[in-house]
Each structure stands twice: as C-alpha cells, then as structure tokens.
Design a protein around this motif. Structure first.
Motif, short mmCIF file in Angstrom:
data_model
loop_
_atom_site.label_atom_id
_atom_site.label_comp_id
_atom_site.label_asym_id
_atom_site.label_seq_id
_atom_site.Cartn_x
_atom_site.Cartn_y
_atom_site.Cartn_z
N ASP A 121 0.83 -1.20 0.00
CA ASP A 121 0.00 0.00 0.00
C ASP A 121 0.87 1.25 0.00
N SER A 122 0.24 2.41 0.05
CA SER A 122 0.97 3.68 -0.08
C SER A 122 1.87 3.97 1.11
N GLN A 123 1.72 3.21 2.19
CA GLN A 123 2.63 3.35 3.33
C GLN A 123 3.71 2.27 3.33
N THR A 151 10.85 4.08 3.55
CA THR A 151 9.81 4.46 4.52
C THR A 151 10.03 3.87 5.90
N TYR A 296 5.90 10.44 4.36
CA TYR A 296 5.55 9.16 3.78
C TYR A 296 5.81 8.03 4.78
N HIS A 343 9.57 3.66 -4.42
CA HIS A 343 9.06 5.00 -4.70
C HIS A 343 7.82 4.95 -5.59
N ARG A 344 7.74 3.96 -6.48
CA ARG A 344 6.50 3.80 -7.23
C ARG A 344 5.35 3.44 -6.29
N SER A 345 5.64 2.64 -5.30
CA SER A 345 4.60 2.21 -4.35
C SER A 345 4.04 3.36 -3.54
N ILE A 346 4.89 4.31 -3.16
CA ILE A 346 4.41 5.41 -2.31
C ILE A 346 4.11 6.67 -3.11
N GLY A 347 4.26 6.60 -4.45
CA GLY A 347 3.88 7.71 -5.32
C GLY A 347 4.88 8.82 -5.45
N THR A 348 6.17 8.50 -5.28
CA THR A 348 7.20 9.55 -5.35
C THR A 348 8.25 9.26 -6.41
#
Length: 382
Positions: A121-123, A151, A296, A343-348
């Motif tokens: 997930d995003s975290q 993260t 993040y 970084h793709r996973s957390i949108g960065t």
C-alpha cells in the motif's frame, strides 16, 4: 557542529572500540585467516571465528558454519539468488524492494526465472495474503525486505515465514535495515536465507556483511577459488563455510565488526528499536505542526524502523538536502535511494524524497534541530 541523519546508508559514528580493534589488527596481528599455521594467522582465524559465532547467535542460526561472510547485503542477496534459483523457478517478492533485490531478479528473468511482485500500500505495508495469491506450483522462493530503506516500514516476516512453511516454499529476508535493530530469529521466523550488512545498524565498517543459511538449504557458490582448505584439490570444497567463501576475507573489517557486536550486545539490541521509534514519534509530532510538508510511510512509528521520508511542497528534494547540509549541518539522503520500486509504491517516483534515518546514537536534541531546520526552509519558501 554537524548532525548525521543518514544511518540507513551507513551508520556513523562508529564506536571507539571498532576503530581500536581495526587498528590493533593492523598493528599487532595482520595475519591472513585460514591461510597459514603461524601465530598471526591463527590469531586472525580465531577473531574471524568469534565474529562468525556472535552473528550466528544473534540470528539464531542452526550452526556457526552456516554463517557466511560477504562484503555487504547486496553480495549476499546475489549469492542467494544465483546460487539457489534455476530456469523455470518462480519467485514472489514485494513492491518495496531495493535494487539489491530487483536488479539480480531482473537479470535472472532473462535466463528463465519468472517473477511476481506483490503490491504494497501507499505506506509500504505488505499483506501476506497477497503473496499467497501470487504463488504457483513453480514458486520456489519468497524474498522480502524486513524493513524499507525508504519508509522504514516493517514487514510481518513471522507471518510470511509461516506461509512459506505451510506451502513448502523457501523464505529469504533482506535484513539490511533491521540487523542490529530488530530481533531476528531464523528458526522461530522460518527464515531459510538471511542477508545482512555489517556497516549499518550492526555498527561495523563498510565491506562487511553476509548471509545466514537455515537448516536443509544449500547454495551453489557465486565465486570459486582459494579458501585455505583442501589446498591439494583444484575442485571447490563442498563444506561450509569454505564452499561459499572463496578469497581472503576482509579480516580488518571483521575485527571491527566483532568489536561493534560486543558494543551492541552491551547496549542491548532490545533497546535499539524502542529508541528509534521514540525519536520517530518526536519527529512526526513536530512535523505535524509544520505547513507544506508531506510525510511518507506508516503514521504509527511502531510500524517502522528509524527511517522517515518527506518532501516540502514547492522545493525539490535535492534542494532541501543541500540546504539542510549547507545552512544547518544536517546530513540526509535525497532522491530515489536505489529503490525505484518502493518510490513507485508510495507515489514519489517522479520526485524522490528527503530521507532522515536515525540510529541508537541519535539524540532528541538532534531531532529538534532537524525540525527547526525544516521549519525554516518551509517558511522561507512561502
């Protein structure tokens, strides 16, 4: 005065005992371990064995000879992947992996190994059920990082180990960010392969690390050559650890790592993670009061090791990092941290982050100084 908050890359400072042990090795010993019968070589061999034994005990490895030295976790992961997998095998990993995992896996794909990636997930959190859904009759290995270097997110390795045991699949753990922080019990957690580095939270010098093998698993050597044993044969030894340790070991580095392990044991490894999480809580609480900052990773610090990534709206992460160092003497790491999948996973993936990473030597005063610096940079950007 500088503040070092880049411990996820390499820990600093090193304790004085590490420096003293390395100096003593160079000045008083100097022998090559396992390469002669004279006193200096024997002294060096005993030191290497003691360090190996300490690590085997730390990770609860079934026997000391199943603790293999390498120069870092990346080499250890390559030893696992290229020494265990064959064309036609299937591997399941997560979307939070470091390139130390992804690059060798992508290379193996070219040779016929198949790969599935479980989305986090995003975290950065991984649901073990997502691994189960990707497994096939050809799945031979689950490979997961214990904690993200972007993260800090801690993955549920006990649950994943139970899944591996249930399905008969081998389980490999990248412990680059957790060895020396989180208790790691290979037998209790069902871990077949554990890759670690010595220069991060274990407190040793760069050029040290290795892998631990569970009972009943074996690897083909990644490198063939001299081991100091069975010198009459031109064939690679078939016994551990020699089978997987060709070439002269980094004895000076292992002397330092052994001293670091002694210091860590005296401090108490059970105290490291609570200390880091207390600092994270203080950092997050302060960041919540600052405008224009996006943080993040897990909102609950107890779900993370001492790593936190952020961005300031309207300023590139690289510019923030430069200002932190040049104006405030604070050392961080910016960019994609060799982990584009994470970084793709957390949108960065398009902008990277500024990463702060603490250690057992980091103080609350240093966290407060980082908060004050970020507040100043964010305020100046209004």
């Amino acid at each position: 005065m500088s503040i070092y908050l880049d411990n996820a890359a390499t820990s600093w400072p090193k304790c004085p005992q590490v420096i003293a042990a390395m100096q003593e090795y160079l000045c008083e010993c100097g022998g090559s371990p396992g390469r002669a019968g004279h006193g200096k070589s024997l002294t060096s061999s005993r030191m290497v064995y003691d360090t190996r034994d300490q690590l085997a005990a730390l990770f609860n490895v079934a026997s000391t000879d199943r603790l293999i030295f390498a120069k870092n976790a990346t080499e250890a992961l390559n030893m696992i992947l290229f020494g265990f997998l064959n064309p036609g095998d299937h591997v399941v990993t997560s979307s939070m992996e470091h390139n130390a995992v992804m690059r060798p896996l992508r290379q193996l794909e070219r040779g016929g190994v198949t790969l599935s990636i479980a989305a986090c997930d995003s975290q950065g959190r991984l649901d073990p059920d997502s691994l189960r859904q990707l497994m096939t009759p050809k799945t031979r290995l689950l490979l997961i990082n214990h904690a993200s270097n972007v993260t800090g997110t801690i993955q549920p390795i006990a649950e994943i180990g139970a899944l591996a045991r249930e399905t008969g699949v081998r389980f490999a753990v990248d412990a680059a960010q957790t060895a020396g922080v989180c208790p790691l019990d290979m037998q209790q957690h069902g871990i077949d392969f554990l890759a670690f580095t010595g220069h991060k939270s274990l407190g040793g010098p760069q050029g040290t690390g290795g892998l631990a093998l569970g009972s009943g698993v074996d690897l083909r050597p990644l490198i063939y050559g001299g081991t100091g044993s069975a010198s009459e044969s031109e064939l690679q030894p078939d016994f551990l650890p020699d089978k997987l340790e060709s070439g002269t070991l980094n004895a000076i580095g292992l002397a330092g790592l052994g001293a670091a392990l002694n210091d860590l044991t005296a401090f108490g490894i059970d105290k490291v993670l609570p200390h880091e999480q207390k600092l994270l809580q203080r950092f997050r609480s302060g960041l919540n009061k600052l405008p224009h900052i996006e943080v993040y990773g897990p909102a609950d610090p107890t779900d993370s090791v001492g790593v936190l990534s952020l961005n300031i709206t309207g300023i590139s992460c690289d510019d923030v990092g430069i200002r932190l160092e040049q104006q405030f003497g604070i050392f961080t790491r910016t960019g994609l941290h060799c982990a584009p999948a994470a970084h793709r996973s957390i949108g960065t993936i398009d902008k990277g982050t500024v990463r702060f990473s603490v250690s057992r030597f980091t103080t609350e005063a240093e966290i407060d100084a980082a908060l004050a610096a970020l507040e100043s940079i964010a305020r100046d950007n209004k």
